[in-house]
Design a protein around this motif. Structure first.
Motif, short mmCIF file in Angstrom:
data_model
loop_
_atom_site.label_atom_id
_atom_site.label_comp_id
_atom_site.label_asym_id
_atom_site.label_seq_id
_atom_site.Cartn_x
_atom_site.Cartn_y
_atom_site.Cartn_z
N MET A 51 0.85 -1.20 0.00
CA MET A 51 0.00 0.00 0.00
C MET A 51 0.88 1.24 0.00
O MET A 51 1.75 1.39 0.84
CB MET A 51 -0.91 -0.01 1.22
N LYS A 52 0.66 2.12 -0.94
CA LYS A 52 1.39 3.39 -0.99
C LYS A 52 0.91 4.26 0.17
O LYS A 52 -0.29 4.46 0.34
CB LYS A 52 1.10 4.07 -2.33
N SER A 53 1.87 4.75 0.93
CA SER A 53 1.52 5.58 2.08
C SER A 53 0.95 6.91 1.62
O SER A 53 1.39 7.48 0.62
CB SER A 53 2.76 5.81 2.94
N ALA A 54 -0.04 7.39 2.35
CA ALA A 54 -0.62 8.69 2.03
C ALA A 54 -0.06 9.77 2.93
O ALA A 54 -0.55 10.88 2.96
CB ALA A 54 -2.14 8.62 2.19
N ALA A 55 1.00 9.44 3.66
CA ALA A 55 1.54 10.39 4.63
C ALA A 55 2.15 11.60 3.93
O ALA A 55 2.74 11.49 2.87
CB ALA A 55 2.59 9.71 5.49
N ARG A 56 1.98 12.75 4.54
CA ARG A 56 2.57 13.99 4.05
C ARG A 56 3.22 14.72 5.22
O ARG A 56 2.73 14.63 6.34
CB ARG A 56 1.49 14.89 3.42
N ASP A 57 4.27 15.46 4.92
CA ASP A 57 4.88 16.31 5.94
C ASP A 57 4.26 17.69 5.83
O ASP A 57 4.43 18.37 4.82
CB ASP A 57 6.40 16.37 5.73
N ILE A 58 3.51 18.08 6.83
CA ILE A 58 2.67 19.27 6.73
C ILE A 58 2.84 20.18 7.94
O ILE A 58 3.31 19.75 9.00
CB ILE A 58 1.17 18.88 6.64
N VAL A 59 2.41 21.41 7.77
CA VAL A 59 2.37 22.34 8.90
C VAL A 59 0.96 22.29 9.48
O VAL A 59 -0.02 22.34 8.75
CB VAL A 59 2.71 23.78 8.45
N SER A 60 0.87 22.13 10.80
CA SER A 60 -0.44 22.15 11.45
C SER A 60 -0.46 23.24 12.51
O SER A 60 0.56 23.55 13.11
CB SER A 60 -0.74 20.80 12.10
N ARG A 61 -1.65 23.80 12.71
CA ARG A 61 -1.80 24.93 13.65
C ARG A 61 -2.66 24.52 14.84
O ARG A 61 -3.70 23.89 14.68
CB ARG A 61 -2.44 26.11 12.92
N VAL A 62 -2.20 24.89 16.03
CA VAL A 62 -2.94 24.57 17.25
C VAL A 62 -4.22 25.40 17.31
O VAL A 62 -4.19 26.63 17.17
CB VAL A 62 -2.09 24.82 18.51
#
Lengths: 263, 302
Positions: free
Chosen positions: A1-12
């Motif tokens: 399975m190809k991972s759908a993970a992404r490196d992203i910025v998230s805001r609290v």
């Protein structure tokens, strides 16, 4: 399975202390992020410490795209994380790891799934309860067994109660109430997360009663994506088979409980 | 702007190489970005037979680095050639096979198999601190470095790079020993042996008790050894140790490295590859450098 993970910025969006050393932090996810599934985790960059911290997803609302991470302050990294304020941003790679196999277990039927959580291990199960409940149109009877070291550390009990019968054990063994319930009825599956001694004991109980069980494991992690091989755990497909090391981050963190080799 | 460099007859499109042990066989990171942004990839250390590695815990965090004690967990060189290499060799990057062993025969047998495969370069790992036999034991003195390098050289039909340990008293003499025994290139440094203790339990954090320190913590040591080794040998040197930015990479090139390896940065930032490549290009354009080769060995000490 190809991972759908992404490196992203998230805001609290919010950060609330919900028990002793337990913080419930909501993050607005970047639009590029794929929706996480229960059992998956985020690998969160924490300013001031070297490595990222793997935190299980405790909830996700598809409409608002808000993800919930419940953090137990265990050291410097989680302490810094627990002090993040509304508006603070951080990078995280997510969703990572294999989820609890909820869709495979339910197979379109109304599932009879029990949840067993010890301490901070209750966090991913909150998302599992919500997910199963939505999948079953609110008709799933989810039974939950929670155990905490002391009353001050307990969290989530009232939330779990909204999904079904919930037993809360303080300072004892979460498995005591479970053993009693298993004497009356065997569910389709048990989903668990908690300290290794709890999972080890649960493994024996589930083997005796023949109930399917899945556990989410924890180990000191490096890359979080499966490349560095530091977060290993012993896995044995069948009793007596040779033990091989699997990656908690990539091959797990959720494993069939009978396959996990505890020390 | 020219980013390409020549590493013992193999052209790298840029001087950035993913360091062995931090990048698996490339598949995991290729899901996050196109790994062809690298000049090369040095794969997880391979042994002739599969290895299970050390029990957990295998990692401990420090203030600016990590200690690891994976212990060369790998599927073995045959499985690598059969299951990983066909995919990796199509990715448009130079493939470097990192090879380790417990005995000289382990090394020569693995290298013989890889010589028949499409890998571009073989990197002899005589510097792994986390295995009981072989590994760093080959890399600690010029005599043993010479012996294993010479034995492998006879079987190696690919360019041979020897990866040196920093856990030695004189890096220049070790580098010269590798060159004299037939190395086409030198890479350094592997990790520095260290340990971490949990004071409350009075136990080591790593199951292996000791581990290898990497990350920015070791960068000054790595820079110094890259500089010393590059002065000691005529073959190209690949520098590594704590590179986390494009400017860090430039510093190693200036110290004398023809190319650099990036390891621990992949662990702390899964998109370190494309980021550091962009940063190095920015550094070069901001400083009027048209060719990465202009940086190599350009340290001024006057």
């Amino acid at each position: 399975m190809k991972s759908a993970a992404r490196d992203i910025v998230s805001r609290v969006i919010s950060n609330e202390r919900i028990a002793d050393r337990i913080h419930d932090i909501r993050f607005a996810l970047h639009s590029a992020a794929e929706p996480p599934l229960p059992g998956q985790f985020a690998h969160v960059s924490v300013p001031g410490v070297f490595l990222r911290r793997p935190i299980s997803i405790a909830g996700f609302d598809p409409a608002s795209r808000i993800a919930r991470l419940i953090v137990r302050v265990a050291g410097r990294g989680t302490d810094i994380l627990s002090h993040m304020k509304t508006g603070d941003e951080t990078r995280m790679t997510m969703p990572l790891g294999n989820p609890y196999p909820i869709r495979e277990l339910t197979g379109g039927e109304i599932p009879d799934i029990w949840l067993v959580g010890g301490g901070i291990g209750a966090a991913p199960l909150l998302y599992a309860a919500d997910y199963i409940s939505r999948l079953a149109g609110g008709r799933a009877g989810i039974k939950t067994f929670l155990g905490f070291r002391d009353a001050a550390a307990a969290f989530g009990a009232s939330e779990f109660e909204a999904y079904g019968e919930t037993s809360l054990d303080i300072g004892g063994f979460v498995t005591d109430a479970l053993t009693e319930s298993l004497g009356k009825k065997i569910p389709d599956a048990i989903l668990a997360c908690g300290p290794a001694p709890m999972l080890s004991s649960l493994q024996k109980i589930c083997a005796r009663s023949g109930v399917r069980a899945y556990a989410s494991l924890e180990e000191r992690m490096g890359c979080g994506v499966g490349a560095c091989l530091v977060c290993n755990c012993g896995i044995s497909k069948d009793a007596g088979d040779e033990v091989s090391y699997k990656r908690v981050c990539r091959d797990g963190p959720v494993f069939p409980l009978p396959e996990v080799v505890f020390k | 702007m020219n980013m390409s460099v020549d590493l013992c007859g193999v052209k790298l499109k840029n001087p950035l190489i993913a360091a062995s042990g931090t990048f698996g066989f490339g598949r995991e990171y290729d899901e996050l970005y196109d790994i062809s942004c690298w000049g090369g990839i040095s794969v997880k250390g391979l042994t002739n037979e599969p290895r299970t590695g050390n029990p957990p815990h295998r990692i401990a965090e420090t203030s600016s680095g990590i200690l690891n004690s994976v212990g060369l967990q790998n599927p073995g060189v045959d499985a690598f050639i059969r299951e990983e290499l066909p995919w990796l060799s199509r990715m448009g990057v130079v493939v470097i096979a990192n090879v380790a062993g417990a005995t000289t025969d382990d090394y020569t047998e693995a290298v013989r198999k890889l010589s028949d495969s499409p890998v571009d370069i073989i990197e002899l790992n005589i510097s792994c601190p986390n295995v009981k036999e072989g590994g760093v034991h080959f890399g600690i003195c010029p005599k043993s470095v010479s012996k294993v390098t010479g034995a492998v050289r006879k079987r190696c039909l690919k360019p041979l790079m020897v990866k040196l340990s920093p856990n030695v008293s004189d890096i220049a003499s070790v580098a010269r020993a590798a060159e004299d025994a037939g190395a086409d290139a030198i890479s350094l440094i592997n990790t520095i042996t260290g340990m971490a203790i949990d004071a409350r339990t009075r136990r080591p954090i790593l199951a292996n008790i000791t581990g290898g320190l990497s990350g920015p913590a070791i960068k000054p040591v790595a820079l110094r050894m890259t500089w010393q080794a590059s002065k000691a040998v005529a073959v190209p040197v690949v520098g590594m140790g704590g590179i986390d930015t494009g400017t860090d990479a430039a510093e190693f090139l200036i110290a004398g490295a023809r190319a650099v390896m990036i390891g621990t940065a992949n662990i702390t930032d899964p998109t370190a590859g494309p980021r550091i490549r962009a940063e190095l290009e920015n550094f070069m354009s901001e400083n009027g450098v048209d060719d990465a080769n202009e940086l190599v060995g350009s340290l001024r000490t006057d």
